[in-house]
Design an enzyme around this catalytic site. Structure first.
Site, PDB file in Angstrom:
ATOM      1  CD  GLU A 273      -2.896  -0.941  -0.080  1.00 27.49           C
ATOM      2  OE1 GLU A 273      -3.495   0.129  -0.272  1.00 27.49           O
ATOM      3  OE2 GLU A 273      -2.962  -1.915  -0.860  1.00 27.49           O
ATOM      4  CD1 TRP A 276      -0.832  -0.712  -4.108  1.00 31.30           C
ATOM      5  CD2 TRP A 276      -1.233   0.477  -5.954  1.00 31.30           C
ATOM      6  NE1 TRP A 276      -1.340  -1.566  -5.067  1.00 31.30           N
ATOM      7  CE2 TRP A 276      -1.596  -0.865  -6.200  1.00 31.30           C
ATOM      8  CE3 TRP A 276      -1.393   1.412  -6.981  1.00 31.30           C
ATOM      9  CZ2 TRP A 276      -2.113  -1.289  -7.419  1.00 31.30           C
ATOM     10  CZ3 TRP A 276      -1.914   0.996  -8.200  1.00 31.30           C
ATOM     11  CH2 TRP A 276      -2.263  -0.333  -8.405  1.00 31.30           C
ATOM     12  CD1 TRP A 305     -17.813  11.016 -19.027  1.00 28.68           C
ATOM     13  CD2 TRP A 305     -18.397   9.352 -17.674  1.00 28.68           C
ATOM     14  NE1 TRP A 305     -16.734  10.187 -18.908  1.00 28.68           N
ATOM     15  CE2 TRP A 305     -17.058   9.153 -18.079  1.00 28.68           C
ATOM     16  CE3 TRP A 305     -18.978   8.413 -16.807  1.00 28.68           C
ATOM     17  CZ2 TRP A 305     -16.298   8.073 -17.655  1.00 28.68           C
ATOM     18  CZ3 TRP A 305     -18.214   7.346 -16.384  1.00 28.68           C
ATOM     19  CH2 TRP A 305     -16.904   7.174 -16.803  1.00 28.68           C
ATOM     20  CG  ASN A 340      -8.579   2.199   0.187  1.00 26.57           C
ATOM     21  OD1 ASN A 340      -8.536   3.226  -0.471  1.00 26.57           O
ATOM     22  ND2 ASN A 340      -8.191   1.028  -0.303  1.00 26.57           N
ATOM     23  CD1 TRP A 358     -13.465   9.335 -15.215  1.00 24.08           C
ATOM     24  CD2 TRP A 358     -12.062  10.347 -13.814  1.00 24.08           C
ATOM     25  NE1 TRP A 358     -12.449   9.861 -15.968  1.00 24.08           N
ATOM     26  CE2 TRP A 358     -11.562  10.492 -15.138  1.00 24.08           C
ATOM     27  CE3 TRP A 358     -11.335  10.903 -12.766  1.00 24.08           C
ATOM     28  CZ2 TRP A 358     -10.383  11.167 -15.428  1.00 24.08           C
ATOM     29  CZ3 TRP A 358     -10.152  11.588 -13.053  1.00 24.08           C
ATOM     30  CH2 TRP A 358      -9.693  11.712 -14.368  1.00 24.08           C
ATOM     31  CD1 TRP A 381     -11.471   9.703  -6.822  1.00 23.53           C
ATOM     32  CD2 TRP A 381     -13.321   9.009  -7.860  1.00 23.53           C
ATOM     33  NE1 TRP A 381     -12.512   9.860  -5.943  1.00 23.53           N
ATOM     34  CE2 TRP A 381     -13.664   9.447  -6.557  1.00 23.53           C
ATOM     35  CE3 TRP A 381     -14.322   8.532  -8.692  1.00 23.53           C
ATOM     36  CZ2 TRP A 381     -14.970   9.419  -6.078  1.00 23.53           C
ATOM     37  CZ3 TRP A 381     -15.636   8.498  -8.224  1.00 23.53           C
ATOM     38  CH2 TRP A 381     -15.945   8.937  -6.930  1.00 23.53           C
TER      39      TRP A 381
END
Length: 463
Positions: A273, A276, A305, A340, A358, A381
């Site tokens: 993590e 990341w 969208w 999360n 998004w 996202w």
């Protein structure tokens, strides 16, 4: 003749290379050290950073103000609307205080790079020393390339290369606090008071962050098993402190790699993590268009969208009729933080079931989160929208009800944030019946999951 340390997203005195080097040089030549922080609400507004993020900075700066005073260093809060105006303010401060050298840590965003380049042009013209250090990442982006000298687009090989470089270089211990450069003084900065109406117990200062890191060390081996359970206190809770720099990545990695159970699944999952976070910053460095709200892979961004503002508003207010989604959105608005796993559920619900762009969700999270970090928020996202690097394939669409049953099986998380549903049994609480909704005054669902999922898949296939 003064050494000047420019604090940004690094509000601490431990493991602070720029501060440490300034203090070392000051001890050799007997010159004072001063510190500044640019308070730029106009710039933050453009980045969609809301009051929660500003509150996080103010708390961290309150403590930093006292810590620096004990080292004999004056902290000044310089006010400007934008970063480029802030550089002019910083230049004026440098002239007024006979600054000979400026010290700070590198940042990777598009506007941040332009800001720092502007300062470099000023210091070059003025004969001021310019000392830049790495802080946001352990491995510099320039050194992390594939065998073909290309940018990594998939996390797993990036992580493998990251770990290889880390092992080759050997673990560098976090830097201790620098020695005082003068007798202790009274704190000098007037830190802005931010009127944020949220309520949080997240650690935002260096002292509280280090205490939390010490507590988390004991729970780290269980991290893999507990991190996806929003009703359990199973995460590190250090995201806000990492965002404002009250704790450093190096301190976190040291806690993991020196852990007695460093090879356990739990510790290794937390290491992943942390890597990341570096991966998303790495991508921001190599693909600066990400800072301009552009997708990593434009192909899927041609999705038609929805522009339904009422639907977006229902999602923002936690009134979608999906308990796990509404619980997450209420946690966000009330505490400035969201678990999360629930971030992924709420994000994918907005994008792939409500079919809303998004970037609307990215913007809303940025305005609400204490721990907002542009690179991580953007990466998350885009992952959910299938437009980003190493993203979920377009046909992966979370079922929020099964996600809820799997990760909050007893409904503890939902009961905390949706007290109106607290009396429901463990089956009903994930998706109340129409009768239960009417009785409890809970909103009906905005869309039918199966219908919305089928429509989204059909639209993606047309691309």
């Amino acid at each position: 003749m003064t050494h000047l340390v420019w604090f940004r997203n690094d509000c601490r005195i431990l493991d602070h290379a720029a501060l440490t080097e300034a203090c070392k040089r000051a001890s050799r030549n007997g010159r004072p050290v001063k510190a500044v922080f640019l308070w730029t609400p106009g710039q933050w507004e453009r980045h969609d950073y809301g009051l929660a993020r500003q509150y996080s900075w103010s708390r961290a700066l309150d403590e930093l103000n006292s810590q620096l005073a004990r080292l004999g260093i004056e902290l000044s809060i310089l006010h400007a609307d934008t970063w480029l105006e802030g550089v002019e303010t910083l230049a004026a401060f440098a002239r007024e205080n006979s600054v000979t050298d400026v010290y700070f840590h590198r940042e990777f965003g598009w506007d941040e790079v332009r800001r720092d380049q502007t300062l470099l042009e000023y210091t070059s013209r003025s004969g001021i020393g310019h000392h830049v250090f790495e802080d946001r990442v352990i491995q510099t982006p320039e050194h992390l390339l594939t065998g073909q000298q290309d940018v990594y687009r998939v996390f797993t090989p990036f992580k493998k290369r990251w770990l290889s470089l880390y092992q080759e270089a050997g673990m560098k211990a976090p830097l201790p606090a620098p020695q005082p450069v003068a007798d202790a003084i009274m704190p000098t900065a007037t830190v802005p008071d931010v009127d944020w109406d949220g309520d949080t117990d997240m650690p935002l200062t260096e002292h509280s962050a280090l205490e939390q890191l010490d507590r988390f060390v004991n729970a780290m081996p269980r991290y893999r098993d507990q991190r996806d359970q929003p009703g359990t206190d199973g995460t590190s809770r250090l995201s806000a402190a990492l965002a404002n720099g009250a704790v450093s990545l190096r301190q976190c990695f040291q806690a993991a790699f020196t852990h007695p159970q460093a090879s356990s699944d739990g510790v290794q999952t937390w290491v992943s993590e942390l890597i990341w976070r570096e991966f998303y910053l790495y991508l921001l460095y190599w693909r600066p268009e990400l800072a301009k709200h552009q997708p990593f892979y434009p192909r899927w961004d041609a999705f038609p969208w929805s522009g339904d503002r009422d639907t977006l508003k229902h999602w923002q207010q936690g009134k979608t009729g999906v308990p796990i989604v509404d619980a997450g959105m209420r946690q966000l608005s009330e505490s400035g933080w969201m678990h999360n796993r629930v971030r992924m559920i709420t994000a994918m619900y907005l994008v792939k079931l409500l079919q809303i762009d998004w970037r609307e969700g990215e913007r809303w999270f940025a305005r609400q989160l204490l721990d907002i970090d542009f690179a991580s928020n953007n990466g998350g996202w885009q992952w959910c929208a299938s437009t980003g690097v190493d993203a979920a394939p377009y046909f992966r669409i979370f079922n929020p009800y099964t996600q809820s049953e799997r990760f909050d099986p007893n409904g503890h998380y939902i009961r905390r944030w949706l007290p109106e549903l607290s009396g429901l049994d463990v089956r009903s609480i994930h998706n109340p019946s129409d009768a239960q909704r009417r009785t409890l005054g809970y909103t009906p669902t905005l869309v039918d999951y199966k219908t919305a999922r089928a429509d989204t898949l059909a639209r993606f296939k047309q691309l």
